[in-house]
Design a protein around this motif. Structure first.
Motif, PDB file in Angstrom:
ATOM      1  N   ARG A   1    -101.674   3.005  -7.398  1.00 49.71           N
ATOM      2  CA  ARG A   1    -102.139   2.758  -8.780  1.00 49.71           C
ATOM      3  C   ARG A   1    -103.696   3.862  -9.251  1.00 49.71           C
ATOM      4  NH1 ARG A   1    -103.248  -2.414  -7.983  1.00 49.71           N
ATOM      5  NH2 ARG A   1    -101.028  -2.923  -8.426  1.00 49.71           N
TER       6      ARG A   1
ATOM      7  N   GLY B   1    -106.153   3.717 -17.686  1.00 50.69           N
ATOM      8  CA  GLY B   1    -107.070   4.082 -17.079  1.00 50.69           C
ATOM      9  C   GLY B   1    -107.843   4.896 -16.912  1.00 50.69           C
TER      10      GLY B   1
ATOM     11  N   ASN C   1    -103.786   7.651 -12.067  1.00 52.11           N
ATOM     12  CA  ASN C   1    -104.602   6.358 -12.940  1.00 52.11           C
ATOM     13  C   ASN C   1    -105.475   7.461 -13.547  1.00 52.11           C
ATOM     14  OD1 ASN C   1    -101.825   5.429 -14.216  1.00 52.11           O
ATOM     15  ND2 ASN C   1    -101.931   4.508 -12.469  1.00 52.11           N
TER      16      ASN C   1
ATOM     17  N   GLU D   1     -99.948  -0.330  -2.187  1.00 51.19           N
ATOM     18  CA  GLU D   1     -99.636   0.342  -3.651  1.00 51.19           C
ATOM     19  C   GLU D   1    -100.690   0.331  -4.830  1.00 51.19           C
ATOM     20  OE1 GLU D   1     -98.109  -3.644  -6.031  1.00 51.19           O
ATOM     21  OE2 GLU D   1     -97.265  -3.710  -4.237  1.00 51.19           O
TER      22      GLU D   1
ATOM     23  N   GLN E   1    -105.043  -3.625 -11.864  1.00 52.45           N
ATOM     24  CA  GLN E   1    -104.005  -3.511 -12.884  1.00 52.45           C
ATOM     25  C   GLN E   1    -103.615  -3.306 -13.919  1.00 52.45           C
ATOM     26  OE1 GLN E   1    -100.427  -6.243 -11.391  1.00 52.45           O
ATOM     27  NE2 GLN E   1    -101.580  -6.835  -9.553  1.00 52.45           N
TER      28      GLN E   1
ATOM     29  N   THR F   1    -106.342  -7.232  -8.700  1.00 55.29           N
ATOM     30  CA  THR F   1    -105.893  -6.158  -8.415  1.00 55.29           C
ATOM     31  C   THR F   1    -104.155  -5.871  -7.715  1.00 55.29           C
ATOM     32  OG1 THR F   1    -107.777  -4.600  -7.601  1.00 55.29           O
ATOM     33  CG2 THR F   1    -105.950  -4.189  -5.691  1.00 55.29           C
TER      34      THR F   1
END
Length: 508
Positions: free
Chosen positions: A421, A449, A425, A417, A229, A282
């Motif tokens: 991400r 990212g 990214n 989800e 994340q 995560t």
């Protein structure tokens, strides 16, 4: 209701440590760099181990066990291997202690004739066994796996991610041909990819590591890379084609069908308790851990709302009946794992204990639920409504009919989800080094990212120059994804014709 954590995820390292602590996953041990895995954390590892073990055996591998002590001479036979692990090895030099001047010390008379390395990985000692076990082409392929602990002296430890001792699985195989060994390497990479995505709900990119990132002694190293994340990469598993390097060092030969003696081609591959760190980074949120139902030690937790009143007996009876009904259901090929929390603590404290731990479904059963035959529950994956996690109430029978689908939705939702991400990214089409410098400039804790760029696969001094350029920005090449385009831009580093695309980012 207050949040379980008082640390914002923008302070990602602090947030991570807080989740590990408040979810009761692990703690540091008296041994520097090592950890104590607590029951909830080990329960997650047991689910990972059991499912991955099933998948490994389904590909024809058998489990075995080898000693954790490896003679130094075994490791010294493979020069690249020694160089790659030399700074991380723990070495046993004596076999006895003695009280000398009032202090326990290694007995000078108990020095080992040959030092023993505490297992950093088992290629060398397993290779010694393979040399005895393989005689003919009929003995191949030889496919084994072991679940074990390893020691790599870690200077900057972080629970689950980097510890001096950790738990893992390591597969080792021997094959008659290079083609068979490469096929095995790629097959096990795919096992890891599918396991990470289907079971851990962690999307990954499978690909080949560059020459400078290969396992010591390997001809090819493949990895699965996951985005956390904070935008950093986590190498979640590796699979190595070792060619005949270790076979030549350990004399692993077989008589082929023509009667000639030939060296085997070998592979090795493994994942570790680092996967638990990946799950935390995560899926965790501001309230702590969120576990995919597939790996949650308890998928459903029933919390009786007891108030020291006469109605408590009916509530407990209703909860017992509910647990019995739920335990008969199955998901992911196993019975539901259901827990009735009857600890003598406040119901609100119980609830937040399970929220922090990430139990997928938390049922709060009070007198009204018991009297009317209903179930009130919260989904751990649900978004907050202000300071509250929204509770849902359903008739008991409807809940029982829906529960398996609810858990499947949570599993799929956590993956979706994380996949959004990852996909959102990775910047493509970067052809200018200045753009890369500007993109990764500033605080390395800021979310960045990854970049996907073309390169010419340089080697030797050219590759060393690339490594230096990236190191100055605290970057590494993660891998060259297996899925490649039909054409390539010019190499970002050398200006030569590109031959593949690679992923670049900061990593754990």
């Amino acid at each position: 209701m207050q949040r379980a954590l008082d640390i914002d995820r923008s302070r990602f390292a602090d947030w991570y440590q807080a989740v590990v602590r408040d979810a009761d996953m692990a703690e540091s041990s008296p041994v520097r760099g090592a950890m104590v895995i607590k029951p909830w954390g080990y329960g997650v590892w047991e689910q990972i181990q059991q499912e991955l073990d099933r998948r490994i055996k389904a590909t024809g591998h058998e489990n075995c066990y080898f000693p954790m002590f490896i003679p130094l001479s075994f490791i010294a036979k493979e020069a690249q291997h020694v160089e790659g692990f030399a700074k991380e090895m723990a070495v046993v030099t004596h076999h006895r202690l003695k009280n000398i001047d009032g202090k326990l010390q290694p007995d000078p008379d108990a020095k080992l004739e040959e030092p023993l390395v505490v297992r950093p990985t088992s290629e060398t000692i397993i290779g010694d066994a393979f040399a005895r076990w393989v005689r003919s082409h009929r003995d191949l392929p030889l496919l084994i796996n072991q679940w074990a602990n390893v020691v790599r002296w870690e200077m900057r430890p972080r629970l689950f991610l980097r510890t001096t001792e950790f738990l893992w699985q390591e597969g080792h195989t021997a094959h008659a041909s290079e083609g068979e060994a490469i096929e095995e390497t790629r097959r096990m990479l795919e096992v890891y990819r599918a396991f990470a995505e289907d079971y851990l709900a962690i999307p990954v990119i499978a690909g080949e590591k560059p020459e400078n990132e290969r396992f010591p002694g390997a001809l090819n190293t493949y990895s699965i890379e996951a985005m956390m994340q904070d935008g950093k990469a986590l190498q979640a598993g590796t699979s190595h084609f070792l060619g005949t390097h270790f076979a030549e060092a350990q004399n692993i030969r077989f008589q082929d069908e023509a009667g000639s003696l030939t060296f085997c081609n070998t592979t090795s591959w493994g994942v570790s308790t680092r996967l638990i760190g990946g799950v935390i980074m995560t899926h965790g949120d501001d309230d702590g851990l969120r576990l995919p139902p597939a790996i949650a030690p308890k998928q459903i937790v029933v919390v009786p709302m007891l108030r020291d009143k006469v109605e408590d007996a009916e509530v407990l009876k209703y909860c017992d009946e509910l647990v019995g009904m739920l335990s008969g259901e199955r998901i992911f090929g196993q019975p539901l794992r259901v827990h009735l929390d009857i600890k003598k603590t406040k119901p609100t404290d119980k609830r937040w204990n399970w929220v922090r731990r990430g139990a997928p479904l938390i049922l709060e059963i009070g007198p009204r639920d018991a009297a009317s035959g209903q179930v009130t529950y919260m989904r751990r994956d649900a978004l907050r409504d202000g300071d509250r996690v929204k509770s849902i109430t359903k008739p008991r029978q409807e809940f029982l009919e829906d529960v398996v689908q609810l858990l499947a939705e949570i599993q799929a939702g956590l993956y979706a989800e994380a996949k959004a991400r990852l996909d959102g990214n990775i910047k493509e089409g970067v052809t200018d080094w200045k753009y890369l410098e500007d993109y990764f400039a500033g605080d390395d804790e800021e979310f960045k990212g990854w970049l996907k760029v073309s390169w010419s696969r340089p080697s030797g001094p050219d590759l060393e120059a690339v490594e230096t350029m990236l190191k100055e920005l605290k970057l590494t090449i993660r891998n060259a994804p297996l899925q490649q385009p039909q054409s390539f831009a010019r190499c970002l580093f050398t200006g030569r014709a590109g031959v593949e695309e690679i992923l670049i980012g900061r990593a754990y």
